[in-house]
Design a protein around this motif. Sequence first.
Motif, PDB file in Angstrom:
ATOM      1  N   THR A 241     -18.073   2.909  -3.308  1.00 41.90           N
ATOM      2  CA  THR A 241     -17.952   1.623  -2.840  1.00 41.90           C
ATOM      3  C   THR A 241     -16.500   1.954  -1.959  1.00 41.90           C
ATOM      4  O   THR A 241     -16.130   1.418  -0.900  1.00 41.90           O
ATOM      5  CB  THR A 241     -18.001   0.483  -3.485  1.00 41.90           C
ATOM      6  N   ALA A 242     -15.494   2.585  -2.690  1.00 41.68           N
ATOM      7  CA  ALA A 242     -14.171   2.783  -2.190  1.00 41.68           C
ATOM      8  C   ALA A 242     -14.314   3.407  -1.135  1.00 41.68           C
ATOM      9  O   ALA A 242     -13.486   3.083  -0.105  1.00 41.68           O
ATOM     10  CB  ALA A 242     -13.208   3.460  -3.454  1.00 41.68           C
ATOM     11  N   ASP A 243     -14.919   4.650  -1.026  1.00 48.61           N
ATOM     12  CA  ASP A 243     -14.915   5.397   0.121  1.00 48.61           C
ATOM     13  C   ASP A 243     -15.410   4.539   1.346  1.00 48.61           C
ATOM     14  O   ASP A 243     -14.777   4.722   2.370  1.00 48.61           O
ATOM     15  CB  ASP A 243     -15.844   6.511  -0.128  1.00 48.61           C
ATOM     16  N   GLU A 244     -16.382   3.654   0.946  1.00 46.49           N
ATOM     17  CA  GLU A 244     -16.849   2.918   2.350  1.00 46.49           C
ATOM     18  C   GLU A 244     -15.742   2.028   2.506  1.00 46.49           C
ATOM     19  O   GLU A 244     -15.673   1.724   3.977  1.00 46.49           O
ATOM     20  CB  GLU A 244     -18.213   2.296   1.949  1.00 46.49           C
ATOM     21  N   VAL A 245     -15.196   1.132   1.720  1.00 46.07           N
ATOM     22  CA  VAL A 245     -14.169   0.493   2.085  1.00 46.07           C
ATOM     23  C   VAL A 245     -12.877   1.335   2.827  1.00 46.07           C
ATOM     24  O   VAL A 245     -12.586   0.731   3.771  1.00 46.07           O
ATOM     25  CB  VAL A 245     -13.712  -0.274   1.108  1.00 46.07           C
ATOM     26  N   PHE A 246     -12.508   2.145   2.395  1.00 42.54           N
ATOM     27  CA  PHE A 246     -11.509   3.013   2.698  1.00 42.54           C
ATOM     28  C   PHE A 246     -11.617   3.616   4.433  1.00 42.54           C
ATOM     29  O   PHE A 246     -10.744   3.738   5.056  1.00 42.54           O
ATOM     30  CB  PHE A 246     -10.913   4.212   1.842  1.00 42.54           C
ATOM     31  N   ASN A 247     -12.935   3.666   4.529  1.00 38.21           N
ATOM     32  CA  ASN A 247     -13.193   4.129   5.931  1.00 38.21           C
ATOM     33  C   ASN A 247     -12.847   2.958   7.019  1.00 38.21           C
ATOM     34  O   ASN A 247     -12.611   3.396   8.097  1.00 38.21           O
ATOM     35  CB  ASN A 247     -15.095   4.407   6.071  1.00 38.21           C
ATOM     36  N   ILE A 248     -12.824   1.755   6.466  1.00 34.29           N
ATOM     37  CA  ILE A 248     -12.596   0.747   7.345  1.00 34.29           C
ATOM     38  C   ILE A 248     -11.052   0.349   7.101  1.00 34.29           C
ATOM     39  O   ILE A 248     -10.467   0.192   7.992  1.00 34.29           O
ATOM     40  CB  ILE A 248     -13.255  -0.606   7.006  1.00 34.29           C
ATOM     41  N   THR A 249     -10.512   0.329   5.951  1.00 38.92           N
ATOM     42  CA  THR A 249      -9.317  -0.167   5.576  1.00 38.92           C
ATOM     43  C   THR A 249      -8.068   0.825   5.834  1.00 38.92           C
ATOM     44  O   THR A 249      -6.985   0.675   5.635  1.00 38.92           O
ATOM     45  CB  THR A 249      -9.075  -0.804   4.397  1.00 38.92           C
ATOM     46  N   GLY A 250      -8.498   2.174   5.644  1.00 40.26           N
ATOM     47  CA  GLY A 250      -7.754   3.279   5.611  1.00 40.26           C
ATOM     48  C   GLY A 250      -7.359   3.460   4.065  1.00 40.26           C
ATOM     49  O   GLY A 250      -7.736   2.584   3.319  1.00 40.26           O
ATOM     50  N   LYS A 251      -7.078   4.685   3.790  1.00 34.95           N
ATOM     51  CA  LYS A 251      -6.886   5.033   2.317  1.00 34.95           C
ATOM     52  C   LYS A 251      -5.479   4.190   1.702  1.00 34.95           C
ATOM     53  O   LYS A 251      -4.515   3.926   2.631  1.00 34.95           O
ATOM     54  CB  LYS A 251      -6.747   6.457   2.057  1.00 34.95           C
ATOM     55  N   ASP A 252      -5.597   3.714   0.365  1.00 34.58           N
ATOM     56  CA  ASP A 252      -4.612   3.016  -0.300  1.00 34.58           C
ATOM     57  C   ASP A 252      -3.407   4.136  -0.884  1.00 34.58           C
ATOM     58  O   ASP A 252      -4.088   5.353  -1.240  1.00 34.58           O
ATOM     59  CB  ASP A 252      -5.128   2.468  -1.486  1.00 34.58           C
ATOM     60  N   GLU A 253      -2.239   3.992  -0.492  1.00 36.59           N
ATOM     61  CA  GLU A 253      -1.513   5.169  -0.809  1.00 36.59           C
ATOM     62  C   GLU A 253      -1.370   5.399  -2.585  1.00 36.59           C
ATOM     63  O   GLU A 253      -0.817   6.141  -2.778  1.00 36.59           O
ATOM     64  CB  GLU A 253       0.215   4.624  -0.539  1.00 36.59           C
ATOM     65  N   LEU A 254      -1.844   4.368  -3.247  1.00 33.67           N
ATOM     66  CA  LEU A 254      -1.970   5.040  -4.672  1.00 33.67           C
ATOM     67  C   LEU A 254      -3.253   5.943  -5.021  1.00 33.67           C
ATOM     68  O   LEU A 254      -3.495   6.237  -6.001  1.00 33.67           O
ATOM     69  CB  LEU A 254      -2.083   3.483  -5.477  1.00 33.67           C
ATOM     70  N   LEU A 255      -4.008   6.194  -3.969  1.00 36.04           N
ATOM     71  CA  LEU A 255      -5.207   6.588  -4.134  1.00 36.04           C
ATOM     72  C   LEU A 255      -4.796   8.058  -4.868  1.00 36.04           C
ATOM     73  O   LEU A 255      -5.534   8.515  -5.939  1.00 36.04           O
ATOM     74  CB  LEU A 255      -6.297   6.671  -3.096  1.00 36.04           C
ATOM     75  N   GLU A 256      -3.769   8.640  -4.245  1.00 38.28           N
ATOM     76  CA  GLU A 256      -3.620  10.059  -4.643  1.00 38.28           C
ATOM     77  C   GLU A 256      -3.125  10.016  -5.920  1.00 38.28           C
ATOM     78  O   GLU A 256      -3.581  10.843  -6.762  1.00 38.28           O
ATOM     79  CB  GLU A 256      -2.367  10.462  -3.768  1.00 38.28           C
ATOM     80  N   THR A 257      -2.321   9.156  -6.506  1.00 44.36           N
ATOM     81  CA  THR A 257      -1.942   9.056  -7.981  1.00 44.36           C
ATOM     82  C   THR A 257      -3.242   8.690  -8.756  1.00 44.36           C
ATOM     83  O   THR A 257      -3.211   9.398 -10.003  1.00 44.36           O
ATOM     84  CB  THR A 257      -0.734   7.886  -7.850  1.00 44.36           C
ATOM     85  N   ALA A 258      -4.096   7.816  -8.245  1.00 52.32           N
ATOM     86  CA  ALA A 258      -5.119   7.610  -9.061  1.00 52.32           C
ATOM     87  C   ALA A 258      -5.932   8.785  -9.464  1.00 52.32           C
ATOM     88  O   ALA A 258      -6.327   9.051 -10.534  1.00 52.32           O
ATOM     89  CB  ALA A 258      -5.941   6.454  -8.665  1.00 52.32           C
ATOM     90  N   MET A 259      -6.211   9.414  -8.548  1.00 48.61           N
ATOM     91  CA  MET A 259      -7.038  10.750  -8.536  1.00 48.61           C
ATOM     92  C   MET A 259      -6.443  11.776  -9.585  1.00 48.61           C
ATOM     93  O   MET A 259      -6.877  12.457 -10.318  1.00 48.61           O
ATOM     94  CB  MET A 259      -7.291  11.364  -7.049  1.00 48.61           C
ATOM     95  N   ALA A 260      -5.186  11.884  -9.218  1.00 51.22           N
ATOM     96  CA  ALA A 260      -4.383  12.929  -9.948  1.00 51.22           C
ATOM     97  C   ALA A 260      -4.543  12.593 -11.607  1.00 51.22           C
ATOM     98  O   ALA A 260      -4.617  13.323 -12.720  1.00 51.22           O
ATOM     99  CB  ALA A 260      -2.831  13.054  -9.495  1.00 51.22           C
TER     100      ALA A 260
END
Length: 421
Positions: A296-315
């Motif tokens: 669901t996050a991928d679908e939303v980020f396609n519209i809103t753009g990625k959140d800058e905390l996403l990279e930290t969350a993935m790491a």
Amino acid sequence: EKGLRVADGGFLNTAVIRSQITFIDGEAGSEYNRGYPIEQLALHSTHLETAYLLIYGALPTVPQFEIFSKEVMHHGVTHADAELFFRSFRYDAHPMAILTSAFAYLGSYCSEANPSLQGQNIFTKGDEASLARMDKQIYRLIGKATTLAAMAYRVRQGREFVTPPTNLSYTGSFLYQMDHMSEENYVPNPILEKALDVLFLLHADHELNASATTVLQTGSSLVDPYSAIAAGCASLYGPLHGGANEAVIRMLITIGKPENVPAFIEAVKKREKVLSGFGHRVYKTSDPRSFIVRKTADEVFNITGKDELLETAMALHEAAMKDKYFIERRLAPNVDFCGLIYRAMGFPLDFFPVLFAVPRVVGWLAHWRQASIIEQLYGNKSLIVTFFQMMLQEGGVKIWRPRQIYIGAGKREYVPIGGRV
Ligand code: SDX
């Protein structure tokens, strides 16, 4: 200790409550709502349809769903007669504190909850009038949950309350009340409405978690359901439970850049920090909801753009999943990384637990209804025994209450203050 006596006369050494609603398999990492895998419901169903399933035990037919959704939406669009109530909160009141109070407030004037009816929250199959009264409480609480949440959001911004059009979806009506500035320019966003609907569906119920148990325990005194739901909301508020989605974002903001993740992981291993969004009381392999949250996050980020905390969350996710400390303790991400989606959708951080409470009203009501219908006890004793029904259990268990093992001081005599050293 003999433990808890249950309907079938056996003794258990733990309070095991029987239920037909949700089954979560901690080892397999799976969840079933009334037997349907959560993945199937997330893909094919909607929050309101799953709400019907959880509460009444079967997927609704077209006529059943029409009545249910119409009743819920009716209560959802006419906001509560609560202007003064909401305006009494300070500008910085936490919206979960407002929502918790609002559920109890709702009960203070809803006809079915008036004092003369207190104690009558036991319903009998076949007694259509009592079951209709229960249904009305259920419709009102599910519908009003979105309205009260939106009012809690607006009151802090000093904004007027709005009444949405009646042709919107459950989440559409909620988003209208949340963000819309003026009638003429509200443009529904079907992708965001659908994404929020999937997240609501994922959060609808989760067996007997802390807040559902709180609702049952509160309801077992036969108080009205509005007060029991308010108690459940208070329990969910905590950062170890529903407050974790807010705590996850605060944690990611504290960590900041991905390069700070290793130091944070070390602090967690030294027990100086808690890794919010990880671990679960039951799931010991994975939380099935977390995979749907990712999609669901991928679908939303396609519209809103990625959140800058996403990279930290993935790491953080990658580091924790590879680290022996977390592997040994079988800690995996739970549902609470959904905060990244709420942030991308523009919700304020302290509003995230409210986005957990609104859909979870469904699960709380499903457990409350299951406990309230007395025939499920007499009709088939071995099927469902809850705190609620134990109070009504014939012959044996009176009002069930948690017991303790006392480890305090032994018997001693009183010493007046002058004689103490
Ligand atoms: C929800 O019950 C539900 O179903 C809840 C919920 C729902 O839908 O209703 O799923 C929603 O509340 C999800 C959980 C949200 N909470 C968080 O994300 C907060 C962080 N999680 C933790 O606080 C914790 O994982 C709990 C409270 C959720 C569970 O704690 P437990 O029961 O102690 O977990 P455990 O027995 O598996 O712990 C095993 C070990 C312990 O260490 P040791 O004493 O064995 O050395 O793992 C440690 C715990 O201290 N541990 C963690 C940890 N979670 C457990 N260590 C660091 N970070 C964590 N997040």
